[in-house]
Enzyme design. Sequence first.
Site, PDB file in Angstrom:
ATOM      1  N   HIS A   1      52.100  55.071 -39.178  1.00 59.97           N
ATOM      2  CA  HIS A   1      52.064  55.930 -37.899  1.00 59.97           C
ATOM      3  C   HIS A   1      50.999  54.669 -36.552  1.00 59.97           C
ATOM      4  CE1 HIS A   1      54.247  59.995 -38.289  1.00 59.97           C
ATOM      5  NE2 HIS A   1      54.192  59.672 -40.494  1.00 59.97           N
TER       6      HIS A   1
ATOM      7  N   ASP B   1      48.286  51.042 -28.944  1.00 60.03           N
ATOM      8  CA  ASP B   1      48.647  52.464 -29.822  1.00 60.03           C
ATOM      9  C   ASP B   1      50.158  52.629 -30.352  1.00 60.03           C
ATOM     10  OD1 ASP B   1      48.666  55.517 -30.186  1.00 60.03           O
ATOM     11  OD2 ASP B   1      48.227  56.057 -27.906  1.00 60.03           O
TER      12      ASP B   1
HETATM   13  C1  G6P Z   1      46.800  60.214 -35.156  1.00 64.62           C
HETATM   14  C2  G6P Z   1      47.142  59.245 -36.689  1.00 64.62           C
HETATM   15  C3  G6P Z   1      47.697  60.815 -37.699  1.00 64.62           C
HETATM   16  C4  G6P Z   1      46.522  61.537 -37.623  1.00 64.62           C
HETATM   17  C5  G6P Z   1      46.147  62.215 -36.230  1.00 64.62           C
HETATM   18  C6  G6P Z   1      45.053  62.908 -35.648  1.00 64.62           C
HETATM   19  O1  G6P Z   1      48.403  60.541 -34.701  1.00 64.62           O
HETATM   20  O2  G6P Z   1      48.232  58.137 -36.848  1.00 64.62           O
HETATM   21  O3  G6P Z   1      47.092  60.337 -39.267  1.00 64.62           O
HETATM   22  O4  G6P Z   1      46.657  62.931 -38.060  1.00 64.62           O
HETATM   23  O5  G6P Z   1      45.826  60.862 -35.451  1.00 64.62           O
HETATM   24  O6  G6P Z   1      43.737  63.107 -36.495  1.00 64.62           O
HETATM   25  P1  G6P Z   1      43.226  63.680 -37.972  1.00 64.62           P
HETATM   26  O7  G6P Z   1      42.241  63.054 -37.921  1.00 64.62           O
HETATM   27  O8  G6P Z   1      42.734  64.576 -36.665  1.00 64.62           O
HETATM   28  O9  G6P Z   1      44.093  64.339 -38.727  1.00 64.62           O
END
Ligand code: G6P
Length: 492
Positions: free
Chosen positions: A171, A381
């Site tokens: 992602h 991003d």
């Molecule tokens: C980004 C990453 C995700 C992640 C999200 C929230 O979008 O690509 O993998 O889940 O951020 O971050 P966190 O560390 O809270 O899961």
Amino acid sequence: MSLPPDFPFAHETPRPDRPIVVAANRLPVMRTEGGWSPSPGGLVRALLPMLRATGGTWVGWTGNPDDAPDPFELEGVDLHPVPISAREVELYYEGFSNDGLWPLYHDALRESTYDSEQWEAYVAVNERFAEALADTAPSGAIVWIHDYQLQLVPKMLRERRTDLVIGFFLHIPFPPYELFARLPWRTEIVEGLLGCDLVGFQRPMGASNFIVSAEQLLDVDADEDERVIHRPTHDVHVGVFPISIDVGDVEATAAGRATRQRMSQIRARLGDPEVILLGVDRLDYTKGIGLRLRAFAALLASGELDPERHVLVQVATPTREAVEHYQDERHQIERLVGEINGRYSRIGLPVIHYLYQTLPFDELIALYRAGDVMLVTPFRDGMNLVAKEYAAAHIDGDGVLVLSEFAGAADELTDAVLVNPHDDRALQEAIITAVEMHRHERRGRMAALRDQIRKSDVQGWADRFLAELEATADAAGAGAPASSTLAAPGAS
Ligand code: G6P
């Protein structure tokens, strides 16, 4: 099973014949007082209906240390929690994933920590995911693994189960080899991903960076034009799949009476300014929030913006608060907000409205609708779904999006006001262009943005990835049900 009408994932989905198992660091649910409820977010919105339709499974962490409930079912989807201890949260999640890989993969915007204890925890947690998948995936299933926290899982899983069809989607950006090569465990990461049948990236540059890294580190036989890496045991296909949002859901929420009322209330509460500028980000140093605030302040100082007529609302969602770079970023932003408000606000009317909060989805949509100019200015991003949500929410056909060239979304949203956020004068000019844009041009650009987003819904993204994954496996004759084709998109 019928779903309540307001259930966010209640729409038709195609049904792959093979069972699908998803693995992501986080499960798609949050603990609530009464039990569990689906988490917000595009990925969850895209994949839950698909899993529900196929009786699928999701393997992931609850988000709480040492929290390992037994597998359970929610709305027709089997959920398999993977336990992560408090120490592993520090080492694998906050450490290796978010203090090592995250900054490195985002252009090394901050110093990365490379620590072998953190790496060992990353390996151990990836092993645990691979074991959970090997234990739960039905014969011939598609296993779709997500994001930078789990890059070793494909190889570990292939070693355990050769009957599975394995896909991975990153992602976030995949960095150029010159940066990636800094990682002491670069070869292990590439080998991990090469356990896949298909590896997907947001942008073409990510795909080619990955192929170059594989060539440099492993002397693999790769066809860069066809985006295939040949391994002795299988071919690894590399593809580009820009993720999107649930357009129908955003539009429906935006059109609701409650949203319209809330939007008017927000405008009134802000003192009915001529122009509402808006920023909505996780409070992450990749998002360029400080730079944006400084550009806003410079325009107030030069008189090109006027606190009587222009206000900025900045929503900064708390995230990864235990990681030092995030604490530093928060302090810097909050100091800046204080300085700018101190200088330019009037009694009862701050010029920046700053919310360090996680807002509910419908409140966010009302804010998008109230926002005349949306500022999405990350340094780097993977995609940036806020940019897409803003345009989808503007069912009135008005509003201007200022978008960083360094967000994946810039490939598709070419009718935004595109800007290099590192260039402070260019950023100020982009803001002024947006604020002063003639209604006719605003509407033309917004119509083009909305057409583009409608063409590539998150459901289409998931369908395309899964169809391509299954096609690569069929071509290779991977062990699977004989009728292993995806139903045509739109079939239920
Ligand atoms: C980004 C990453 C995700 C992640 C999200 C929230 O979008 O690509 O993998 O889940 O951020 O971050 P966190 O560390 O809270 O899961």
